[in-house]
Each structure stands twice: as C-alpha cells, then as structure tokens.
Design a protein around this motif. Structure first.
Motif, PDB file in Angstrom:
ATOM      1  N   LEU A   1      -8.646  -4.902   4.389  1.00  0.00           N
ATOM      2  CA  LEU A   1      -9.609  -5.713   3.990  1.00  0.00           C
ATOM      3  C   LEU A   1     -10.670  -6.402   5.360  1.00  0.00           C
ATOM      4  O   LEU A   1     -11.788  -6.439   5.085  1.00  0.00           O
ATOM      5  CB  LEU A   1      -9.429  -6.698   2.805  1.00  0.00           C
ATOM      6  N   VAL A   2      -9.726  -7.035   5.968  1.00  0.00           N
ATOM      7  CA  VAL A   2     -10.338  -8.019   7.053  1.00  0.00           C
ATOM      8  C   VAL A   2     -11.120  -6.940   7.859  1.00  0.00           C
ATOM      9  O   VAL A   2     -12.273  -7.589   8.553  1.00  0.00           O
ATOM     10  CB  VAL A   2      -9.117  -8.669   8.050  1.00  0.00           C
ATOM     11  N   ALA A   3     -10.768  -5.574   8.152  1.00  0.00           N
ATOM     12  CA  ALA A   3     -11.608  -4.840   9.310  1.00  0.00           C
ATOM     13  C   ALA A   3     -12.870  -4.659   8.501  1.00  0.00           C
ATOM     14  O   ALA A   3     -13.939  -4.492   9.033  1.00  0.00           O
ATOM     15  CB  ALA A   3     -10.814  -3.717   9.330  1.00  0.00           C
ATOM     16  N   SER A   4     -12.775  -4.308   7.249  1.00  0.00           N
ATOM     17  CA  SER A   4     -14.187  -3.923   6.494  1.00  0.00           C
ATOM     18  C   SER A   4     -15.125  -5.406   6.446  1.00  0.00           C
ATOM     19  O   SER A   4     -16.107  -5.246   6.708  1.00  0.00           O
ATOM     20  CB  SER A   4     -13.676  -3.739   5.060  1.00  0.00           C
ATOM     21  N   ILE A   5     -14.294  -6.461   6.164  1.00  0.00           N
ATOM     22  CA  ILE A   5     -15.196  -7.563   6.371  1.00  0.00           C
ATOM     23  C   ILE A   5     -15.881  -7.800   7.818  1.00  0.00           C
ATOM     24  O   ILE A   5     -16.839  -8.453   8.036  1.00  0.00           O
ATOM     25  CB  ILE A   5     -14.286  -9.100   6.024  1.00  0.00           C
ATOM     26  N   ASP A   6     -14.860  -7.579   8.897  1.00  0.00           N
ATOM     27  CA  ASP A   6     -15.324  -8.253  10.338  1.00  0.00           C
ATOM     28  C   ASP A   6     -16.390  -7.010  10.458  1.00  0.00           C
ATOM     29  O   ASP A   6     -17.406  -7.313  11.279  1.00  0.00           O
ATOM     30  CB  ASP A   6     -14.097  -7.607  11.291  1.00  0.00           C
ATOM     31  N   ASP A   7     -16.573  -5.673   9.868  1.00  0.00           N
ATOM     32  CA  ASP A   7     -17.503  -4.686  10.174  1.00  0.00           C
ATOM     33  C   ASP A   7     -18.938  -5.198   9.486  1.00  0.00           C
ATOM     34  O   ASP A   7     -19.937  -5.087  10.170  1.00  0.00           O
ATOM     35  CB  ASP A   7     -17.231  -3.403   9.583  1.00  0.00           C
TER      36      ASP A   7
ATOM     37  N   LEU B   1     -16.028  -7.242  -0.955  1.00  0.00           N
ATOM     38  CA  LEU B   1     -14.961  -7.712  -1.924  1.00  0.00           C
ATOM     39  C   LEU B   1     -14.370  -6.554  -2.710  1.00  0.00           C
ATOM     40  O   LEU B   1     -13.299  -7.031  -3.418  1.00  0.00           O
ATOM     41  CB  LEU B   1     -15.375  -9.122  -2.309  1.00  0.00           C
ATOM     42  N   SER B   2     -15.241  -5.652  -2.857  1.00  0.00           N
ATOM     43  CA  SER B   2     -14.507  -4.542  -3.799  1.00  0.00           C
ATOM     44  C   SER B   2     -13.656  -3.495  -3.040  1.00  0.00           C
ATOM     45  O   SER B   2     -13.190  -2.644  -3.509  1.00  0.00           O
ATOM     46  CB  SER B   2     -15.819  -3.738  -4.330  1.00  0.00           C
ATOM     47  N   TYR B   3     -13.282  -4.059  -1.706  1.00  0.00           N
ATOM     48  CA  TYR B   3     -12.555  -3.023  -0.995  1.00  0.00           C
ATOM     49  C   TYR B   3     -11.330  -2.617  -1.745  1.00  0.00           C
ATOM     50  O   TYR B   3     -10.721  -3.511  -2.615  1.00  0.00           O
ATOM     51  CB  TYR B   3     -11.969  -3.800   0.359  1.00  0.00           C
ATOM     52  N   SER B   4     -10.854  -1.551  -1.652  1.00  0.00           N
ATOM     53  CA  SER B   4      -9.661  -0.864  -2.244  1.00  0.00           C
ATOM     54  C   SER B   4      -8.677  -0.101  -1.316  1.00  0.00           C
ATOM     55  O   SER B   4      -9.206   0.795  -0.677  1.00  0.00           O
ATOM     56  CB  SER B   4      -9.866   0.107  -3.304  1.00  0.00           C
ATOM     57  N   ASP B   5      -7.493  -0.436  -1.483  1.00  0.00           N
ATOM     58  CA  ASP B   5      -6.462   0.197  -0.553  1.00  0.00           C
ATOM     59  C   ASP B   5      -5.519   1.387  -1.397  1.00  0.00           C
ATOM     60  O   ASP B   5      -4.720   0.592  -2.342  1.00  0.00           O
ATOM     61  CB  ASP B   5      -5.505  -0.758   0.227  1.00  0.00           C
ATOM     62  N   SER B   6      -5.599   2.411  -1.265  1.00  0.00           N
ATOM     63  CA  SER B   6      -5.053   3.545  -2.159  1.00  0.00           C
ATOM     64  C   SER B   6      -3.610   3.622  -1.835  1.00  0.00           C
ATOM     65  O   SER B   6      -2.969   4.266  -2.536  1.00  0.00           O
ATOM     66  CB  SER B   6      -5.906   4.749  -1.970  1.00  0.00           C
ATOM     67  N   GLU B   7      -3.230   3.258  -0.450  1.00  0.00           N
ATOM     68  CA  GLU B   7      -2.010   3.590  -0.003  1.00  0.00           C
ATOM     69  C   GLU B   7      -0.933   2.453  -0.131  1.00  0.00           C
ATOM     70  O   GLU B   7       0.225   2.713  -0.038  1.00  0.00           O
ATOM     71  CB  GLU B   7      -1.997   4.079   1.375  1.00  0.00           C
TER      72      GLU B   7
ATOM     73  N   ASN C   1       7.709 -11.892  -2.584  1.00  0.00           N
ATOM     74  CA  ASN C   1       8.485 -10.592  -2.696  1.00  0.00           C
ATOM     75  C   ASN C   1       8.007  -9.416  -1.810  1.00  0.00           C
ATOM     76  O   ASN C   1       9.003  -8.634  -1.651  1.00  0.00           O
ATOM     77  CB  ASN C   1       8.411 -10.457  -4.347  1.00  0.00           C
ATOM     78  N   ASP C   2       7.033  -9.450  -1.521  1.00  0.00           N
ATOM     79  CA  ASP C   2       6.295  -8.560  -0.519  1.00  0.00           C
ATOM     80  C   ASP C   2       5.221  -8.965   0.511  1.00  0.00           C
ATOM     81  O   ASP C   2       4.442  -8.713   0.266  1.00  0.00           O
ATOM     82  CB  ASP C   2       5.982  -7.399  -1.403  1.00  0.00           C
ATOM     83  N   SER C   3       5.785  -9.919   1.028  1.00  0.00           N
ATOM     84  CA  SER C   3       4.724 -10.252   2.104  1.00  0.00           C
ATOM     85  C   SER C   3       4.237  -9.191   3.161  1.00  0.00           C
ATOM     86  O   SER C   3       3.209  -9.264   3.623  1.00  0.00           O
ATOM     87  CB  SER C   3       5.202 -11.392   2.872  1.00  0.00           C
ATOM     88  N   ASP C   4       5.052  -8.151   3.261  1.00  0.00           N
ATOM     89  CA  ASP C   4       4.641  -6.872   4.242  1.00  0.00           C
ATOM     90  C   ASP C   4       3.433  -6.316   3.399  1.00  0.00           C
ATOM     91  O   ASP C   4       2.524  -5.864   4.398  1.00  0.00           O
ATOM     92  CB  ASP C   4       5.715  -5.988   4.317  1.00  0.00           C
ATOM     93  N   ALA C   5       3.351  -5.983   2.244  1.00  0.00           N
ATOM     94  CA  ALA C   5       2.566  -5.405   1.518  1.00  0.00           C
ATOM     95  C   ALA C   5       1.356  -6.222   1.437  1.00  0.00           C
ATOM     96  O   ALA C   5       0.115  -5.464   1.602  1.00  0.00           O
ATOM     97  CB  ALA C   5       3.003  -5.003   0.218  1.00  0.00           C
ATOM     98  N   VAL C   6       1.580  -7.504   1.347  1.00  0.00           N
ATOM     99  CA  VAL C   6       0.160  -8.432   1.347  1.00  0.00           C
ATOM    100  C   VAL C   6      -0.498  -8.218   2.732  1.00  0.00           C
ATOM    101  O   VAL C   6      -1.624  -8.092   2.789  1.00  0.00           O
ATOM    102  CB  VAL C   6       0.462  -9.853   1.353  1.00  0.00           C
ATOM    103  N   SER C   7       0.331  -8.273   3.844  1.00  0.00           N
ATOM    104  CA  SER C   7      -0.266  -8.263   5.183  1.00  0.00           C
ATOM    105  C   SER C   7      -0.941  -6.804   5.311  1.00  0.00           C
ATOM    106  O   SER C   7      -2.034  -6.889   6.081  1.00  0.00           O
ATOM    107  CB  SER C   7       0.868  -8.059   6.363  1.00  0.00           C
ATOM    108  N   GLN C   8      -0.309  -5.912   4.689  1.00  0.00           N
ATOM    109  CA  GLN C   8      -0.945  -4.305   4.839  1.00  0.00           C
ATOM    110  C   GLN C   8      -2.127  -4.337   4.125  1.00  0.00           C
ATOM    111  O   GLN C   8      -3.149  -3.798   4.864  1.00  0.00           O
ATOM    112  CB  GLN C   8       0.095  -3.231   4.274  1.00  0.00           C
ATOM    113  N   PHE C   9      -2.420  -5.045   3.232  1.00  0.00           N
ATOM    114  CA  PHE C   9      -3.673  -5.032   2.138  1.00  0.00           C
ATOM    115  C   PHE C   9      -4.880  -5.857   3.292  1.00  0.00           C
ATOM    116  O   PHE C   9      -5.764  -5.120   3.227  1.00  0.00           O
ATOM    117  CB  PHE C   9      -3.382  -5.717   0.958  1.00  0.00           C
ATOM    118  N   PHE C  10      -4.492  -6.807   3.869  1.00  0.00           N
ATOM    119  CA  PHE C  10      -5.345  -7.452   4.792  1.00  0.00           C
ATOM    120  C   PHE C  10      -5.702  -6.604   5.846  1.00  0.00           C
ATOM    121  O   PHE C  10      -6.861  -6.739   6.452  1.00  0.00           O
ATOM    122  CB  PHE C  10      -5.070  -9.033   5.029  1.00  0.00           C
ATOM    123  N   SER C  11      -4.787  -6.118   6.786  1.00  0.00           N
ATOM    124  CA  SER C  11      -4.666  -5.705   7.902  1.00  0.00           C
ATOM    125  C   SER C  11      -4.624  -4.358   8.247  1.00  0.00           C
ATOM    126  O   SER C  11      -4.651  -3.773   9.189  1.00  0.00           O
ATOM    127  CB  SER C  11      -4.137  -6.669   8.975  1.00  0.00           C
TER     128      SER C  11
END
Length: 445
Positions: free
Chosen positions: A365-371, A309-315, A347-357
C-alpha cells in the motif's frame, strides 16, 4: 499672462475637487484587476495548505514501510546491575542474566615525587604499547618535570592516558589504558627505573586489566568491555555492577509503537480530508464557496487518493485496509476498529508489515501511495502544474495593472492640463468683464 499655480484660483471654480472626483472614477478601473489578483492569490494559498497536508500524509505512510516499524520490540530489565537496549532483530522472550565480573582497564603508577612541576633531574626514553598496538617511544630529558612527562605521554596517543595523583605523600604519575579488558594490557619498557624506588624500580601495577564475565540463561560469556553487544541477538547489555542474583530481561513486541504508526497514518489522512472539505465546501445560507470548489486539480487529487485506498494485496494474509479494522466512512474519513487492529498487530505483525510495504519491502500500500503522491507533489505533478498556471496568470494581471495605472495617470494628467487652460480662460474673461464694467460705470457717471 501669469500662470495659475493652483486649479480654481483664477476662475473661482472647484476644479481641484472635480479633478479628484474624476481621478477616483478612473481608479475604479483597477478594481476588477485587484479582485482577480486577490482571487488567484487565495487559490495559491489554498494549494499551499493542501500541499502541506498531503506531505504530512506521505510522511506518515512512509513510516509504515520502515522495516523497523513492525519489528520493533520493547524490553524491561529487573535489578540495577544491567541495562539493555534492543533493536528490531531482538527475539521476544525472557532471559536470565548474571554478572560475576566487570571489565576494567589496567593502571600503573610511579613512585611519589615531591613536586609535579619541578625539574626531576632524569632523562631517558619510555617505550609504551597497549595490547597489540605498536610501541611508542616517549622521550624525557633533564629539566623536564612530572607534568612535562605526563603531557608527552598523552601527546603520543599510544592508547593510554597519563595523569598525576597526589596520594598524600607526594605526586605519582599514573598510566591507564584507554580500553578495558585483557586485550588492552599495557607494556612499559625502556628507562623506567627512575620512576620506582630501590625495592621496586619502575612503575607498579595498581589495577589489573580484566574482562567482563556474565552468563545469559546459563551460558558463559566473556567481553572486553562492559558494553556487551550481540551476546544476545539484537540486544546490547550495559554492565554497571556485578549481580547478587540473576536479573531478568524481558523482550516483547512493541505493539504500542506499531499501533501508533498506523494511527498516525489514519490521522494524517483524516487531516487531509478535513482540509479538502474546507477548500471545497459550500454554505447555502451565506452563499459562500470554498476556494477550490469545482477546481479540476482538487477533484483529481481527491479521486486519486480515494482510488489508492482501495489497494488490494491478493498474496498476503491481509488484503485490504478493512481487514486491519480501518474502514472508510461516509464523510470520506477513515475510522479504526481498535480491537481488530490490535488483534492483527499482536498475532501477525509480519503480515501487517507485508500489507503496507510488500513482501519485498518495496511494494504494498505504501508504494502505491508514494506513486500517487509523486504524481501530485513531485516536480511536474498536479500541484506544480496548477500553481505554475496561477503564477503565470498573476504575472499577466500585474502587467495589466501596470498598463491600466499608466493609462489612468495619463488621463488624469490630460484632465489637469485641460482644467488649467479652462481656469486661465475663465480668469481672463472675468478680468475683461470687470474692466468693461468699470468703463460703463465711468461713462454713466
């Protein structure tokens, strides 16, 4: 000497009751084994409960990586002439739709016959083709009725359907193209004259094939069907009637379903946290502990999930869950700041999607959770290792129980044999005593 069939009869001693007491005392040797069995079975059940909550969390997280989750749109249509369904490819906006003509299938009809089941007294071959389809020959012979010819046409699977209609003056054989539009116009040749009258031999057209015609924001569109696909990206129109005035299609982001997907993930995580708390709890007043309190597998699972849950996306625009308004609480649960999440999705659903997938749709985040879940739930994972160990221990305890029961049974059998010998010996001594008493009494007399 005659054998004694029931303990204590010969001696008068309560040997049967004594044997029961000894057997009960021997059976107490099984109590520690049964307690251990119950303890391990309780742990096995606890791991099953834990697995269910983790699987639900994994499923909820997977939903967040679905490409359609954050591209979902909702649509509404004014009026009743047109309905619309959308996919995630639809572009948000307002669209004016007008329908001037519906698509329809071509129909033909024969003259009226007096009977649908009697012999028509005609023979020949009808050659039928629909649109660009291959021609199909349908033979009919003397002795055939209108019903026979209808069935032969339908069996030919030529792209048209035959039926019989009673128009009040007689029975008419009708042909209707299976598809609408001008590309499905029927061609009928061969021995058709017998199906018409002198003035109009053959079949007559009763409904002309025609295409659907509509405009979307003033752009003319022609369709072979009343189901119009991709006239507008990601939108399928279903035409039911022509319009008297323009109807408006409104397409917008389905932020509600997006929010529900995030909320479902948070709810699933909190459910896992609640399950984990119950399994590792300790009540000092009653001195009772949760089934998995202190269990190394349980500690490892909790640690791994806290870490992921501490996953971070720097991009991406959103680098952490907290950027979306999802904060971890002191009790380990997650809590959503509704306003912050709504603002991010709106305002930015694409960015929300990018954070998760992830930008590639396969990370985030989802890939990290799945692993992490894979290391816990999949074959060879933490749960399987733990439960396999419990199964092995239970099997060993079953063997111990069987061996102890056999030992108890042998001990009780030995007691029974010894008691039977004692009963016989005391009985014999009692008989000797009675005999001697009688002899002494006789001498005294």
């Amino acid at each position: 000497m005659a054998s004694i069939s029931s303990l204590g009869i010969g001696s008068g001693l309560d040997l049967s009751g004594l044997l029961d007491d000894l057997e009960s005392a021997e059976q107490e040797k099984l109590t520690p084994i049964v307690s251990q069995q119950q303890s391990y079975k309780t742990k096995l059940s606890a791991f099953g409960t834990l697995e269910s909550s983790l699987t639900a969390l994994r499923d909820a997280a997977t939903k967040l990586s679905d490409p359609e989750t954050f591209t979902a749109v909702t649509s509404s249509m004014t009026g009743d002439a047109v309905t619309a369904s959308t996919t995630g490819d639809a572009v948000a906006g307002r669209y004016q739709v007008e329908v001037s003509q519906l698509a329809q299938a071509e129909s033909m009809a024969s003259k009226a016959f007096d009977s649908k089941s009697d012999d028509l007294g005609i023979s020949g071959t009808l050659t039928l083709s629909v649109g660009d389809g291959a021609s199909v020959d349908i033979d009919y012979a003397e002795g055939d009725s209108l019903e026979d010819i209808r069935d032969a046409i339908n069996a030919a699977d030529a792209g048209a359907t035959a039926a019989i209609v009673n128009d009040g003056n007689g029975y008419r054989l009708t042909l209707t193209s299976d598809a609408t539009g001008t590309d499905s116009t029927m061609s009928l040749s061969g021995d058709t004259a017998a199906f018409g009258d002198t003035a109009t031999p053959g079949f007559s057209t009763t409904v002309d094939a025609q295409d659907a015609k509509l405009t979307v924001n003033g752009i003319s569109i022609t369709s072979q069907s009343n189901t119009v696909e991709e006239a507008l990206q990601g939108v399928t129109f279903n035409l039911t009637s022509t319009t008297e005035s323009a109807e408006t299609l409104t397409v917008s982001k389905d932020t509600e379903s997006m929010t529900e997907a995030v909320e479902a993930f948070v709810k699933a995580y909190n459910s896992f946290q609640s399950t984990a708390d119950n399994l590792t709890s300790y009540d000092s007043e009653s001195d009772t502990a949760g089934t998995l309190l202190g269990n190394s597998t349980m500690r490892s699972i909790e640690s791994r999930l806290r870490s992921v849950l501490s996953y971070s996306d720097s991009e991406g625009a959103f680098s952490m869950l907290s950027d979306l308004g999802i904060e971890r609480q002191l009790d380990g649960t997650l809590e959503i700041d509704d306003d912050k999440l709504s603002d991010a999705i709106t305002n930015d659903s694409d960015a929300v999607s990018q954070f998760f997938s992830g930008a590639d749709g396969e990370s985030g985040l989802v890939a990290s959770i799945d692993d992490t879940m894979g290391s816990i739930l999949d074959d060879g994972g933490l749960l399987q290792t733990a439960t396999d160990g419990i199964d092995t221990t239970l099997s060993s305890l079953d063997d111990r129980y069987t061996r102890m029961q056999e030992s108890i049974d042998a001990t009780v059998a030995r007691y029974r044999t010894q008691f039977a010998s004692l009963d016989s010996l005391v009985s014999q001594m009692n008989s000797t005593s009675d005999y001697l008493t009688q002899q002494f009494d006789a001498l005294s007399a």
